[in-house]
Each structure stands twice: as structure tokens, then as C-alpha cells.
Enzyme design. Structure first.
Site, PDB file in Angstrom:
ATOM      1  N   PHE A   8      20.932  41.160  85.179  1.00 41.46           N
ATOM      2  CA  PHE A   8      20.839  40.976  83.732  1.00 41.46           C
ATOM      3  C   PHE A   8      20.930  39.500  83.366  1.00 41.46           C
ATOM      4  CE2 PHE A   8      22.404  45.329  84.003  1.00 41.46           C
ATOM      5  CZ  PHE A   8      21.699  45.979  83.001  1.00 41.46           C
ATOM      6  N   ASP A   9      20.073  39.080  82.444  1.00 42.90           N
ATOM      7  CA  ASP A   9      20.286  37.843  81.713  1.00 42.90           C
ATOM      8  C   ASP A   9      21.496  38.084  80.793  1.00 42.90           C
ATOM      9  OD1 ASP A   9      19.710  35.337  80.411  1.00 42.90           O
ATOM     10  OD2 ASP A   9      18.793  36.495  78.800  1.00 42.90           O
ATOM     11  N   LEU A  10      22.061  37.016  80.245  1.00 41.08           N
ATOM     12  CA  LEU A  10      23.222  37.172  79.356  1.00 41.08           C
ATOM     13  C   LEU A  10      22.842  36.961  77.890  1.00 41.08           C
ATOM     14  CD1 LEU A  10      26.190  37.576  78.741  1.00 41.08           C
ATOM     15  CD2 LEU A  10      26.619  35.215  79.508  1.00 41.08           C
TER      16      LEU A  10
END
Length: 215
Positions: A8-10
Site C-alpha cells: 500500500f501507498d500511504l
């Protein structure tokens, strides 16, 4: 999709950090006497490495851009980091995926210590087996490099078992550089055209849609 690992990107994918990032950018630009009349004009800065944006939009050389990053962090580390909120449905999504046996990882261009602080603050760190981010000296900041770092740290060699999830073209391009399929989320900062143009394999409108896609 038969996957084991979900990266996941944040910012723009797990949390809406727009307010804190834009406030930090305004603080930093103010140091150089640059006034921002339209805060919306800073939206393209959300996602890419800050150094790159300073060089692209204001013509900073690398030395000055790195100095700008330090000014940005003065505000961000003090208060901007928590001018932030978790998107609706994110925690339910993470809990569901974790329960179904997925190994969840973070790959963000945010400095790694800051990413850990954010996820611990919102009590989301418990869902992730590893939180990987940029280095403070910007030697590892581009998304492809961060994804590669996370894959290596986790010993993931079969790329078919992993998928990257993010909201900007940099997330998608970084995934492709590393041979991963990529999911673009439409509730973040990017657009459908940006994500598909970068090569996203799938698009989802909500966190629940991601669960349905994976499961």
C-alpha cells in the site's frame, strides 16, 4: 487475483494527508518568499517526491531543493504530520484482508520514520508486517526504489504473488518497474486517466471494492 502480499501507498491511499502536506509546503515556500494564492494549485505535489516537485515547478537546483525539503520537515514534523485523517472504510478493509491471510506491507515515498509515526498514531501499524519508506537523506525516495526495498526486505521473489495499491501514477509506474500488478484507488488524489495512463491493471472506487477484487 491470487495474491499473498498487498503493498500500500500511504498518502492518498490509507490516509487523507492533504491538509498537513499543503500547510507544510506553504510554510516551506514562504521561507523563500513564494506566496501561494490558490492552494488547489499544490494538489499535483501530493504523491511525488518533494525534491522533484521543487525542481520541476520552481526550478530549484538539487542543493536548494534538498534545503527546501528540510524547511518542509520543520512544519511537517511539528504538526503537519497529524493534520491528517484515515479514509472511511480503511481499517475495516485492512482487518478483513489480514483475517483472510494476506500479508500487508507499506511502500511510501514519505520518510520511513514519519510513515511509522502516522500509522502508529492512527493505530493502523498493527495490520502491517512491514512499513517501508524513503530515507531521510533522499537516497531512496522514488516509488520504484521504495517498492524494490520492501520486496527485498520481505524476501519476495515471486512477483506474481504481490500487488501494489496506490492513488497516483508514481505508484503504478513504481509497481511496473518491479514487475508487479497495480491497483489504482479512485478516492485518493489521482484521476482515472492518470492511473490508467500509467498502466494500472485495476481501478477501485472504495476500500471495500479492493477487498472484493482481492478476495
Amino acid at each position: 487475483m491470487k495474491k499473498k502480499y498487498v503493498l500500500f501507498d500511504l498518502d492518498g491511499t490509507l490516509t487523507d494527508s492533504r491538509e498537513g502536506i499543503i500547510n507544510s509546503i506553504e510554510y516551506m515556500l514562504g521561507f523563500y518568499g513564494i506566496m501561494v494564492e490558490d492552494r488547489e494549485s499544490l494538489l499535483p505535489w501530493l504523491g511525488p517526491p518533494l525534491k522533484d516537485s521543487l525542481m520541476k515547478y520552481y526550478g530549484f537546483d538539487e542543493r536548494k531543493a534538498l534545503e527546501g525539503v528540510e524547511k518542509y520537515r520543520e512544519y511537517f514534523d511539528r504538526q503537519g504530520i497529524f493534520e491528517n485523517r484515515v479514509y472511511p472504510g480503511i481499517e475495516d478493509m485492512l482487518a478483513c484482508l489480514k483475517e483472510k491471510g494476506y500479508i500487508l506491507l507499506v511502500a511510501t515515498s514519505k520518510p520511513e520514520p514519519a510513515a511509522i509515526r502516522v500509522l502508529e498514531h492512527f493505530d493502523l501499524a498493527k495490520y502491517f508486517d512491514y512499513i517501508g519508506g524513503a530515507t531521510l537523506d533522499d537516497s531512496r525516495v522514488k516509488k520504484g526504489d521504495v517498492i524494490r526495498y520492501v520486496l527485498e526486505r520481505q524476501g519476495i521473489r515471486d512477483k506474481a504473488l504481490a500487488v501494489m495499491t496506490g492513488d497516483r501514477e508514481h505508484d503504478i509506474c513504481g509497481a511496473k518497474e518491479n514487475g508487479l500488478e497495480a491497483v489504482g484507488v479512485l478516492y485518493g488524489y489521482g484521476s482515472p486517466g492518470e492511473l490508467t495512463g500509467a498502466g494500472a491493471d485495476y481501478l477501485v472506487k472504495t476500500p471495500d471494492d479492493l477487498v472484493k477484487l482481492l478476495c
